[in-house]
Design a protein around this motif. Sequence first.
Motif, PDB file in Angstrom:
ATOM      1  N   THR A 170       0.633  -0.699  -0.197  1.00 30.78           N
ATOM      2  CA  THR A 170      -0.048   0.462   0.037  1.00 30.78           C
ATOM      3  C   THR A 170       1.187   0.846  -0.350  1.00 30.78           C
ATOM      4  O   THR A 170       1.842   1.235   0.729  1.00 30.78           O
ATOM      5  N   VAL A 171       0.859   2.308  -0.837  1.00 33.75           N
ATOM      6  CA  VAL A 171       0.991   3.804  -0.227  1.00 33.75           C
ATOM      7  C   VAL A 171       0.262   4.413  -0.245  1.00 33.75           C
ATOM      8  O   VAL A 171      -1.203   4.439  -0.570  1.00 33.75           O
ATOM      9  N   VAL A 172       0.693   5.161   0.694  1.00 31.53           N
ATOM     10  CA  VAL A 172      -0.715   6.760   1.015  1.00 31.53           C
ATOM     11  C   VAL A 172       0.587   7.649   0.411  1.00 31.53           C
ATOM     12  O   VAL A 172       1.727   7.589   1.176  1.00 31.53           O
ATOM     13  N   GLU A 173      -0.029   8.963   0.253  1.00 30.46           N
ATOM     14  CA  GLU A 173       0.456  10.259   0.282  1.00 30.46           C
ATOM     15  C   GLU A 173      -0.485  11.127  -0.227  1.00 30.46           C
ATOM     16  O   GLU A 173      -1.346  10.897  -0.169  1.00 30.46           O
ATOM     17  N   HIS A 174      -0.157  11.761   0.665  1.00 31.27           N
ATOM     18  CA  HIS A 174      -0.402  13.804   0.624  1.00 31.27           C
ATOM     19  C   HIS A 174       0.461  14.619   1.261  1.00 31.27           C
ATOM     20  O   HIS A 174       1.440  14.213   1.803  1.00 31.27           O
ATOM     21  N   ARG A 175      -0.359  15.867   0.373  1.00 25.14           N
ATOM     22  CA  ARG A 175       1.127  17.577   0.955  1.00 25.14           C
ATOM     23  C   ARG A 175      -0.058  17.869   1.670  1.00 25.14           C
ATOM     24  O   ARG A 175      -1.683  17.770   2.089  1.00 25.14           O
ATOM     25  N   TYR A 176       0.904  19.279   2.778  1.00 29.67           N
ATOM     26  CA  TYR A 176      -0.032  19.878   3.612  1.00 29.67           C
ATOM     27  C   TYR A 176       1.314  20.828   4.072  1.00 29.67           C
ATOM     28  O   TYR A 176       1.699  20.968   3.680  1.00 29.67           O
ATOM     29  N   GLU A 177      -0.295  21.444   3.861  1.00 28.70           N
ATOM     30  CA  GLU A 177       0.384  23.363   3.923  1.00 28.70           C
ATOM     31  C   GLU A 177       0.811  24.071   5.676  1.00 28.70           C
ATOM     32  O   GLU A 177      -0.223  23.985   5.728  1.00 28.70           O
ATOM     33  N   ARG A 189      -5.165  19.297   6.036  1.00 29.04           N
ATOM     34  CA  ARG A 189      -3.283  19.015   5.562  1.00 29.04           C
ATOM     35  C   ARG A 189      -2.960  21.038   5.230  1.00 29.04           C
ATOM     36  O   ARG A 189      -2.063  21.129   4.728  1.00 29.04           O
ATOM     37  N   ARG A 190      -4.485  21.704   5.681  1.00 30.43           N
ATOM     38  CA  ARG A 190      -4.262  23.027   4.976  1.00 30.43           C
ATOM     39  C   ARG A 190      -3.976  24.011   6.706  1.00 30.43           C
ATOM     40  O   ARG A 190      -5.428  23.745   7.001  1.00 30.43           O
ATOM     41  N   LEU A 191      -3.491  24.506   6.787  1.00 26.88           N
ATOM     42  CA  LEU A 191      -3.236  24.824   8.177  1.00 26.88           C
ATOM     43  C   LEU A 191      -2.987  26.476   8.035  1.00 26.88           C
ATOM     44  O   LEU A 191      -2.528  26.780   6.764  1.00 26.88           O
ATOM     45  N   PRO A 192      -4.069  27.842   8.754  1.00 22.80           N
ATOM     46  CA  PRO A 192      -4.259  27.768   9.522  1.00 22.80           C
ATOM     47  C   PRO A 192      -6.731  26.825   9.394  1.00 22.80           C
ATOM     48  O   PRO A 192      -6.444  26.392   8.082  1.00 22.80           O
ATOM     49  N   ILE A 193      -6.741  26.180  10.338  1.00 27.86           N
ATOM     50  CA  ILE A 193      -7.969  25.586  10.583  1.00 27.86           C
ATOM     51  C   ILE A 193      -9.169  26.620   9.665  1.00 27.86           C
ATOM     52  O   ILE A 193     -10.243  26.515   8.842  1.00 27.86           O
ATOM     53  N   LEU A 194      -9.576  27.716   9.388  1.00 32.16           N
ATOM     54  CA  LEU A 194     -10.026  28.979   9.134  1.00 32.16           C
ATOM     55  C   LEU A 194     -11.392  28.285   9.500  1.00 32.16           C
ATOM     56  O   LEU A 194     -12.083  27.363  10.419  1.00 32.16           O
ATOM     57  N   ASP A 195     -11.967  28.246   8.171  1.00 33.71           N
ATOM     58  CA  ASP A 195     -13.227  28.179   7.946  1.00 33.71           C
ATOM     59  C   ASP A 195     -13.608  26.674   7.318  1.00 33.71           C
ATOM     60  O   ASP A 195     -14.208  26.287   6.327  1.00 33.71           O
ATOM     61  N   GLN A 196     -12.319  25.670   7.276  1.00 32.68           N
ATOM     62  CA  GLN A 196     -12.313  24.801   6.547  1.00 32.68           C
ATOM     63  C   GLN A 196     -13.332  24.254   7.084  1.00 32.68           C
ATOM     64  O   GLN A 196     -14.196  22.649   5.637  1.00 32.68           O
ATOM     65  N   LEU A 197     -13.904  23.744   8.247  1.00 35.01           N
ATOM     66  CA  LEU A 197     -14.878  22.991   8.575  1.00 35.01           C
ATOM     67  C   LEU A 197     -16.205  23.454   7.885  1.00 35.01           C
ATOM     68  O   LEU A 197     -17.329  22.350   7.502  1.00 35.01           O
TER      69      LEU A 197
END
Lengths: 158, 748
Positions: free
Chosen positions: B345-352, B738-746
């Motif tokens: 299995t390969v897991v891959e993600h990008r974060y900011e 995956r991107r900070l800050p969380i702000l209104d992503q929810l």
Amino acid sequence: MISFRVNSEDVVFEGDERTPLLWVLRDHSDLTGTKFGCGIGQCGACTVLVDGRAQRSCITPISSIEGRSITTIEGLATSDEELHPVQTAWLEYDVPQCGFCQAGQIMATVDLLQRIPNPTDADIDAQLTNICRCGTYARIRQAIHRAAELQVGGGRDV
Amino acid sequence: MSDTASLAPVTLSRRQFLVAGTSATGAFVLGMPLPNLLAGDDSTERQLGFFIEVQPDGRVIIGTNQPEIGQGVRTALPMLVAEELDVDWDTVNIRAMPLGLIKTADGYTWKYGGQGVGGSTGLTSNWDFMREVGATARQQLIRAAAARWNVAPDTCNTEPGYVVGPTRGARLSYADLVTDAAALAVPEERPPLKAVAEYRIVGKHHKTIDARDIVTGKAKYGIDTRQPDMRFAVIARSPYLNGRPHSFDDSDARKVDGVLDVFEIEGPAPGEPYQILASGVAVVATSTWAAIQGRAALEIVWDRGPNANDSSDAFWAENARLLDGKGQVVVDDGDFDAAMTGVDTVVEHRYEVPFVNHAPLEPQNCYAFVEADRCHIIAPTQMPAGAIQSAAWATGLEPEHIHVEFPRVGGGFGRRLTNDYVAEAALISKKTGWPIKLQWTREDDVKHDFYRPAGTHEMRAGLNARGEVLAWTQRLASASKYYRRPNMPDENLWEAELYPDDVPRNIVPNVRLEYFHNAIGVPRGSWRAPAHTANAFVIQSFIDEVAHETGQDPLQLRIDLYGEERELAYANHGGPTFNPGRLTRLLEFVADRIGYGTGTPDGRGIGLASHFTFGGYAAHAIEVEVSDSGDLSIERIVAAMDCGYAVHPNAVEAQLQGGTVDGISTALGLQITVKDGQIEQSNFHDYPLARIATFPSRFETHILPYDETPTGVGEIGVPTAAPALTNAIFAATGKRIRRLPILDQLKA
């Protein structure tokens, strides 16, 4: 010329009437316990009592203070020995880290407890909007509850 | 950070290092001697830099040499001295010492030892030294008493404040021994130190020194400095990164009542190392408010400089473009490519992770008075030695003619490792000849900072069918903190951003770390727990994602990775070793405390994270509730720290609480963005530090002692708060941040 009282002493200020109360206290009266944090009324480090009610002095023009009575952190305790219950509670819980915001936090809490003598956590959340950059909020919350207890025992008005 | 290498101390032997003597008031003092003093430097104060002073009346004064930024060092270090000296803590008075730089025939040396706080080292770097100072003084007092009784020193002992002899009733107060003790030479050999089990002061709860002064408004910060004939100054700095004044009209500014002078301040050339941050126009006045009003009346035409097109949008796009290419491989354990070809299995993600502002609540300020042959500086600083260098740069004076005082500091967070505001104040004082109090406003501080670097992290892991991680890579494109450092080769820029020995190196067999530098014009520097805040967020988020995507429990996967207690090599700051089993212990503790795995109602979730930062270990468990409309509520926080040995548990708890708040506040809403070459944020309305309402009353902090060696604690509690929060949000909602800050992503 603006005349008012600070910590029960008469003060006269003859400069620019738009000068915020904060800078009059700090630069003119040498009362540096009231802190400058943001200048736009956001952080509350500059909170003082104006006729007993909390006000952010950085956005309070001195022209609005004519004839008013100001209490700053230096004038809150009855004496060096007898602190205000909020100050006592702050010491019991050893709240300060850097300490820069704490005068404002204390003044805001004095006002809060005058309006709501026994605040709930929700009351505190809704009413206390001062910023603490060090993050002493957990101890501030405990100290507010403790100050409420102390005031019930021997509370007094400012 | 300023380069202090040229002020490196000469090496002194122990005998030179500590010396006993008598002060002008007849007190016994123990401190640094000043060998080979230069002619003219013969005042008593300069000859006897002290740490301990036992007054003839029995009062004990203990000097503190480190900047107090709220971390509690002004309380903790004297505790170490008092413990070994053997006095009652409530008989101790604390005295802050100024910067003790002196010039001897052998070169510069530090009268009070190294003075500066950063990297969670304030306690650890003074742990042995301060205990030895106390023990040496106690030894002198014992020897003085023994001589008086004509007995061997090793037949004597101490009780708090007294030496006790071998014969019945033989007992002398320290105060009675002051003169004799001062006359004895300090032996070359080190005195024995107490065992931890013998401690009466260290390891116990004490109130913060200065707390009473703080709650009564008496505590003095740099911003409270008042000096005779002092004028007030502010600077209009270029709003454009690397911009400068093209021209300015100060006629209205000079009409403002109280404005005394207006002139240009020249900043650094673009890309060159910093002494001050920006070019601008200074306004000097008779009050702070007049200076601010004068500045507002300036008409400045800005030369927008070489970074006028910089923007956050372009920065993130450039990171993405860079990550599509090949970067600088800085770690390549095993054979990553080969291992990935064989995985199940390969897991891959990008974060900011964004740029952030330090925002200490006391805005930058500095008092400077530059005269022909000397300079006096009073400044809130974490690095007083850097303040001397900044003032020396601005004035051309030799360091020994610059006197630096550093009062209590209204927050550091890494911002005040750099003394650019000291250089500014010294420039203005030199130019005007007046004692100057330079004041930054909040807008100045938000728009002109050495920001925490921003970056895009690409993570990839390969797992076998049993769910074991066989290969791991972190590819980071970022704006390195080492940008504009003097003598910094490009190939070393990564060292500020990736700490290669972090988890899972030496645990997963095939690990590759790759770096790409993005040279945006935003200044950057050290922000509390520097790169750990980004890397812990990314690594602890990604472990969670790997667990979820391979059907494993996030707690169990961490435990499987960390494994048993053992020492792994750790070459970065905080090493030389790292024991991942200590993270397991903390994780299991916080998971148990918060009831992890026992089920949560709909809309609620628990997240975990753990990390090793600068020698200390921390873990967070956070429970959140997210409403259907995306409103986030933090319901419960359990934080735990293993700092080895807790010298001052009260302060350790405070730092863990504060670090937790800092991590959460920053993750929720804080970022610095750039548009058209300018920082977009300006004050707390658009840089919204979290208030008390964000934090639940169910907020526990726990110290789990491990051994008898303390680590620093100022930064350890920060890095794990953000990933525990975002992991909790995922557990509650299935939405991965995956991107900070969380702000209104929810809300999306």
